[in-house]
Motif scaffolding. Structure first.
Motif, PDB file in Angstrom:
ATOM      1  N   ILE A 130      10.931   3.779 -11.695  1.00  0.00           N
ATOM      2  CA  ILE A 130      10.271   4.211 -10.692  1.00  0.00           C
ATOM      3  C   ILE A 130      10.861   5.501  -9.963  1.00  0.00           C
ATOM      4  O   ILE A 130      11.798   5.526  -9.275  1.00  0.00           O
ATOM      5  CB  ILE A 130      10.034   3.055  -9.380  1.00  0.00           C
ATOM      6  N   HIS A 131      10.278   6.606 -10.376  1.00  0.00           N
ATOM      7  CA  HIS A 131      10.443   7.849  -9.824  1.00  0.00           C
ATOM      8  C   HIS A 131       9.455   8.898  -9.917  1.00  0.00           C
ATOM      9  O   HIS A 131       8.428   8.857 -10.323  1.00  0.00           O
ATOM     10  CB  HIS A 131      11.780   8.167 -10.814  1.00  0.00           C
ATOM     11  N   MET A 132       9.584   9.826  -8.763  1.00  0.00           N
ATOM     12  CA  MET A 132       8.621  11.070  -8.707  1.00  0.00           C
ATOM     13  C   MET A 132       9.011  12.064  -9.917  1.00  0.00           C
ATOM     14  O   MET A 132      10.197  11.937 -10.407  1.00  0.00           O
ATOM     15  CB  MET A 132       8.952  11.634  -7.595  1.00  0.00           C
ATOM     16  N   PRO A 133       8.280  12.746 -10.511  1.00  0.00           N
ATOM     17  CA  PRO A 133       8.471  13.593 -11.813  1.00  0.00           C
ATOM     18  C   PRO A 133       9.274  14.464 -11.247  1.00  0.00           C
ATOM     19  O   PRO A 133       9.229  15.223 -10.217  1.00  0.00           O
ATOM     20  CB  PRO A 133       7.042  14.197 -11.942  1.00  0.00           C
ATOM     21  N   HIS A 134      10.444  14.696 -12.364  1.00  0.00           N
ATOM     22  CA  HIS A 134      11.480  15.486 -11.898  1.00  0.00           C
ATOM     23  C   HIS A 134      11.239  16.904 -12.485  1.00  0.00           C
ATOM     24  O   HIS A 134      11.428  17.800 -11.338  1.00  0.00           O
ATOM     25  CB  HIS A 134      12.810  14.955 -12.636  1.00  0.00           C
ATOM     26  N   ASN A 141       2.114  17.675 -15.799  1.00  0.00           N
ATOM     27  CA  ASN A 141       1.714  16.589 -16.443  1.00  0.00           C
ATOM     28  C   ASN A 141       0.949  15.861 -15.321  1.00  0.00           C
ATOM     29  O   ASN A 141      -0.245  15.143 -15.731  1.00  0.00           O
ATOM     30  CB  ASN A 141       2.315  15.741 -17.327  1.00  0.00           C
ATOM     31  N   VAL A 142       1.444  15.279 -14.305  1.00  0.00           N
ATOM     32  CA  VAL A 142       0.924  14.538 -13.128  1.00  0.00           C
ATOM     33  C   VAL A 142      -0.173  15.129 -12.756  1.00  0.00           C
ATOM     34  O   VAL A 142      -1.258  14.666 -12.487  1.00  0.00           O
ATOM     35  CB  VAL A 142       1.973  14.108 -12.370  1.00  0.00           C
ATOM     36  N   ILE A 156       0.038  15.758  -6.918  1.00  0.00           N
ATOM     37  CA  ILE A 156       1.015  15.033  -7.633  1.00  0.00           C
ATOM     38  C   ILE A 156       1.238  13.722  -7.198  1.00  0.00           C
ATOM     39  O   ILE A 156       2.135  13.142  -7.874  1.00  0.00           O
ATOM     40  CB  ILE A 156       2.428  15.916  -7.401  1.00  0.00           C
ATOM     41  N   GLY A 157       0.446  13.130  -6.301  1.00  0.00           N
ATOM     42  CA  GLY A 157       0.497  11.668  -6.094  1.00  0.00           C
ATOM     43  C   GLY A 157      -0.554  11.178  -5.163  1.00  0.00           C
ATOM     44  O   GLY A 157      -0.946  12.023  -4.241  1.00  0.00           O
ATOM     45  N   ALA A 158      -0.937   9.829  -5.246  1.00  0.00           N
ATOM     46  CA  ALA A 158      -1.819   9.430  -4.289  1.00  0.00           C
ATOM     47  C   ALA A 158      -1.015   8.278  -3.657  1.00  0.00           C
ATOM     48  O   ALA A 158      -0.397   7.560  -4.294  1.00  0.00           O
ATOM     49  CB  ALA A 158      -3.082   8.876  -5.203  1.00  0.00           C
ATOM     50  N   ILE A 159      -1.111   8.384  -2.203  1.00  0.00           N
ATOM     51  CA  ILE A 159      -0.451   7.404  -1.314  1.00  0.00           C
ATOM     52  C   ILE A 159      -1.248   6.485  -0.574  1.00  0.00           C
ATOM     53  O   ILE A 159      -2.322   6.986  -0.131  1.00  0.00           O
ATOM     54  CB  ILE A 159       0.600   8.211  -0.390  1.00  0.00           C
ATOM     55  N   ASP A 160      -0.722   5.117  -0.518  1.00  0.00           N
ATOM     56  CA  ASP A 160      -1.472   4.114   0.428  1.00  0.00           C
ATOM     57  C   ASP A 160      -0.330   3.226   0.742  1.00  0.00           C
ATOM     58  O   ASP A 160       0.560   3.093   0.036  1.00  0.00           O
ATOM     59  CB  ASP A 160      -2.486   3.770  -0.215  1.00  0.00           C
TER      60      ASP A 160
END
Length: 352
Positions: A130-134, A141-142, A156-160
């Motif tokens: 579990i990690h955000m892309p480094h 890619n994300v 770079i991410g969807a949050i909920d």
């Protein structure tokens, strides 16, 4: 290769039966349950039906944590593979622990200890799964994955957030765990990528906590404010709009704003589908936990790790239900960051 453990248990049963035959008036004789080996006895289809993972992925998980599970439990030595399978059966079925224990020859108390051991062993691997892309390549890619949905740039991410039901919490703090639907829960923040993998999770806030507060006090927000990522998050109206977290337009007035809202909804839907698949794979997340609060928080993170393993190893889930729960309504955030609103307006003007 696991047969020695079961031969040992069978000899234990034979010894007890000999004692009973020699002394029928003996008041207390503890009978050890026979522990079967599902890896060897079940056909592939039946194995996946019971454990929601293929045999090969179950072996992958066992090999990953077996060095952290080499201890004795009361009731005899339990091999690591049986501990993992017992925990999986408990979590994926949502059954009470005693039912899961009956399948593998364990008492309820032993199943409880085993589940905690397996969860802690999994959580020890959290940084790996579990990690955000480094790197810049990982971030690209994300971003490309989200762009492929409907052309929404630089996501770079969807949050909920989602609520996990728990037992009623006693004491003065108990009231803070009651959410807007009237039941006790943990409000869990999830960030996913376009592949439905969980890249960030916060599982420690009580059910009455607003989604925006969880994000505002999370390390992830600090990382975005320090410009660690080149993209932005997409969130619903429960979050404040900032330059690095775009939310929908509450009352679109132009065609561009309407097009933005449509694209935002389709792209943000990835995290909603991620949570749906996660909960359908592990019914204990749907039905709620009846364990100690601290243990429940560990279980939630452990199940996020198992979810990512399932996604990366392409474990198909064929029976995802369309309507599995009623979401807890979240009051919209009305005080948005002015810089965020300006950034969103400029983005809409340039891209829609």
């Amino acid at each position: 290769m696991y047969r020695d453990y079961f031969v040992r248990d069978l000899r234990m049963i034979d010894d007890v039966e000999d004692i009973i035959n020699r002394n029928p008036f003996r008041k207390r004789v503890k009978l050890y349950k026979i522990r079967k080996n599902p890896l060897e006895e079940l056909q592939e289809a039946e194995f996946k039906l019971k454990y929601r993972f293929s045999r090969s992925t179950a072996m992958f998980i066992i090999d990953m944590v077996k060095n952290d599970l080499s201890g004795d439990s009361r009731g005899g030595l339990i091999p690591p593979h049986l501990k993992v399978l017992t925990a999986l059966r408990t979590w994926v079925s949502g059954e009470i622990q005693d039912d899961a224990g009956d399948l593998n020859g364990m008492s309820q108390a032993t199943v409880s200890r085993v589940c905690k051991q397996v969860a802690l062993a999994l959580v020890a691997k959290r940084a790996e799964w579990i990690h955000m892309p480094h790197s810049e390549i990982e971030q690209d890619n994300v971003i490309a994955g989200f762009f492929s949905i409907c052309g929404f740039r630089q996501v770079i991410g969807a949050i909920d957030c989602t609520h996990i039901r728990i037992l009623k919490v006693g004491g003065n703090v108990g009231q803070y765990y009651i959410n807007r639907k009237g039941y006790s829960s943990i409000n869990v923040q999830v960030v996913s990528n376009a592949n439905l993998e969980i890249m960030d999770i916060v599982a420690r806030w009580c059910g009455s906590t607003h989604d925006s507060r969880i994000f505002n006090e999370s390390p992830l927000k600090q990382r975005f404010e320090q410009s660690e990522f080149k993209g932005r998050l997409l969130g619903d109206s429960g979050f404040a709009c900032t330059s690095y977290l775009f939310t929908p337009i509450s009352q679109p007035n132009t065609e561009k704003e309407e097009m933005y809202n449509i694209a935002h909804s389709k792209t943000h839907n990835t995290v909603e589908r991620c949570i749906k698949v996660w909960k359908q794979r592990f019914k204990s997340l749907l039905q709620g936990f009846k364990t100690k609060l601290d243990n429940t928080k560990v279980y939630i993170v452990a199940l996020a790790i198992l979810h990512n393993i399932a996604i990366q190893r392409q474990e198909q889930l064929d029976d995802v239900e369309e309507h599995d729960e009623v979401p807890v309504p979240v009051p919209p955030v009305t005080l948005n960051n002015m810089t965020g609103s300006s950034a969103r307006a400029a983005f809409i003007n340039d891209n829609f």
